[in-house]
Design an enzyme around this catalytic site. Structure first.
Site, short mmCIF file in Angstrom:
data_model
loop_
_atom_site.label_atom_id
_atom_site.label_comp_id
_atom_site.label_asym_id
_atom_site.label_seq_id
_atom_site.Cartn_x
_atom_site.Cartn_y
_atom_site.Cartn_z
N GLY A 20 -3.98 -2.63 -5.37
CA GLY A 20 -3.91 -1.17 -5.46
C GLY A 20 -5.25 -0.45 -5.34
N ASN A 22 -6.59 0.72 -2.65
CA ASN A 22 -6.38 1.90 -1.80
C ASN A 22 -5.63 2.99 -2.56
OD1 ASN A 22 -7.35 1.67 1.11
ND2 ASN A 22 -6.42 -0.33 0.80
N MET A 95 3.76 -5.15 1.06
CA MET A 95 3.97 -6.34 1.87
C MET A 95 5.44 -6.58 2.24
SD MET A 95 0.89 -6.78 2.26
CE MET A 95 0.38 -8.29 3.01
N LYS A 96 6.23 -5.53 2.26
CA LYS A 96 7.61 -5.64 2.73
C LYS A 96 7.74 -4.83 4.01
CE LYS A 96 9.36 -8.10 -0.56
NZ LYS A 96 9.89 -9.43 -0.30
N ILE A 97 8.63 -5.30 4.88
CA ILE A 97 8.84 -4.57 6.14
C ILE A 97 9.99 -3.59 5.94
CG2 ILE A 97 9.55 -4.81 8.55
CD1 ILE A 97 8.03 -7.50 8.54
N LEU A 98 9.74 -2.34 6.28
CA LEU A 98 10.78 -1.31 6.11
C LEU A 98 11.77 -1.39 7.27
CD1 LEU A 98 8.40 1.61 5.07
CD2 LEU A 98 9.92 0.31 3.55
N ASN A 112 0.43 3.84 7.38
CA ASN A 112 0.08 2.53 6.83
C ASN A 112 -1.38 2.24 7.10
OD1 ASN A 112 0.44 -0.17 5.82
ND2 ASN A 112 0.55 -0.90 7.94
N HIS A 114 -3.86 -0.98 7.84
CA HIS A 114 -3.76 -2.38 8.23
C HIS A 114 -5.18 -2.94 8.43
CE1 HIS A 114 -1.86 -5.94 9.86
NE2 HIS A 114 -2.77 -5.92 10.82
C1 GAR Z 1 -5.53 -3.96 2.21
O1 GAR Z 1 -6.53 -4.71 2.83
C2 GAR Z 1 -4.53 -3.47 3.24
O2 GAR Z 1 -5.13 -3.12 4.46
C3 GAR Z 1 -3.66 -4.68 3.40
O3 GAR Z 1 -3.50 -5.18 2.08
C4 GAR Z 1 -4.66 -4.86 1.33
C5 GAR Z 1 -4.24 -4.15 0.06
O4 GAR Z 1 -5.33 -3.96 -0.78
N1 GAR Z 1 -2.40 -4.36 4.00
C6 GAR Z 1 -1.72 -5.19 4.77
O5 GAR Z 1 -2.10 -6.32 5.02
C7 GAR Z 1 -0.42 -4.65 5.30
N2 GAR Z 1 0.04 -5.44 6.37
P1 GAR Z 1 -5.20 -3.00 -2.03
O6 GAR Z 1 -3.92 -3.41 -2.77
O7 GAR Z 1 -6.43 -3.28 -2.85
O8 GAR Z 1 -5.13 -1.58 -1.54
#
Ligand code: GAR
Length: 194
Positions: A20, A22, A95-98, A112, A114
């Site tokens: 979390g 972000n 990490m789930k696909i909508l 999103n 990525h």
């Molecule tokens: C981040 O690096 C984000 O870009 C990635 O998961 C991490 C979450 O970090 N997202 C994906 O891989 C989606 N496919 P956080 O929980 O510290 O924000």
């Protein structure tokens, strides 16, 4: 995107599955003086997601949904989004696909982040794959979500140089720093013409 009337802010739900960082960053940004959005809901598929502490800390409603059955899970999420008058969804390590149906309900209103320079390295293990393929650069991308995985219109990207001794962990840390810069910027960009 709904028009901003007077000082009404856009209601955002942030979806997480893990740390979390972000989410925390977006919450901090939402408190800035001229921010046009408010984070009113945190959705997680994972009861143990560390990021849920930020919902508690900042008194933001949270919804934890078990994903044993996708249809039911999405139905519950959609109900909660409606109840909380959510205008925009920000996926932040969700990490789930909508499903197509879910996305149809929020067409062009889901974004999103990525951890790669899309269209390269869609899906998982992006840093590992970029290093193994001897890429010079990795990076991160904020994009709209459509029905194809990691394929919607790009809003913002940031390149990060891959260093000689980078491991997936060291690269991840540097990319994450850039994620924290571009996610709020991307939001500002899409909300700026309101
Ligand atoms: C981040 O690096 C984000 O870009 C990635 O998961 C991490 C979450 O970090 N997202 C994906 O891989 C989606 N496919 P956080 O929980 O510290 O924000």
């Amino acid at each position: 995107m709904p028009k901003l009337i007077g000082i009404k802010k856009i209601n955002i739900a942030v979806f997480i599955s893990g740390t979390g960082s972000n989410l925390k960053n977006l919450i901090n940004y939402s408190f800035k003086k001229n921010s046009k959005f408010k984070i009113v809901l945190v959705v997680s598929n994972n009861l143990r997601a560390k990021g849920l502490i930020y919902a508690k800390q900042f008194k933001i409603k949270k919804k934890i949904v078990h994903y044993s059955n996708i249809k039911n899970a999405e139905k519950k999420i959609l109900e909660t989004l409606k109840k909380n008058k959510i205008d925009l969804i920000c996926l932040a390590g969700f990490m789930k696909i909508l499903s197509k149906n879910f996305i149809k309900n929020f067409k062009n209103k889901i974004i999103n982040i990525h951890p790669s320079l899309l269209p390269k390295y869609k899906g998982l293990n992006t840093h590992q794959r970029a290093i193994e393929n001897k890429e010079k650069y990795s990076g991160c991308t904020v994009h709209f979500v459509n029905s194809k995985l990691d394929s919607g219109k790009i809003i913002l990207q940031k390149k990060v140089k891959i260093l000689k001794n980078d491991t997936f962990k060291t690269l991840k840390i540097r990319v994450l720093k850039q994620e924290h810069l571009i996610y709020p910027k991307a939001l500002k960009k899409i909300l700026s013409n309101l």
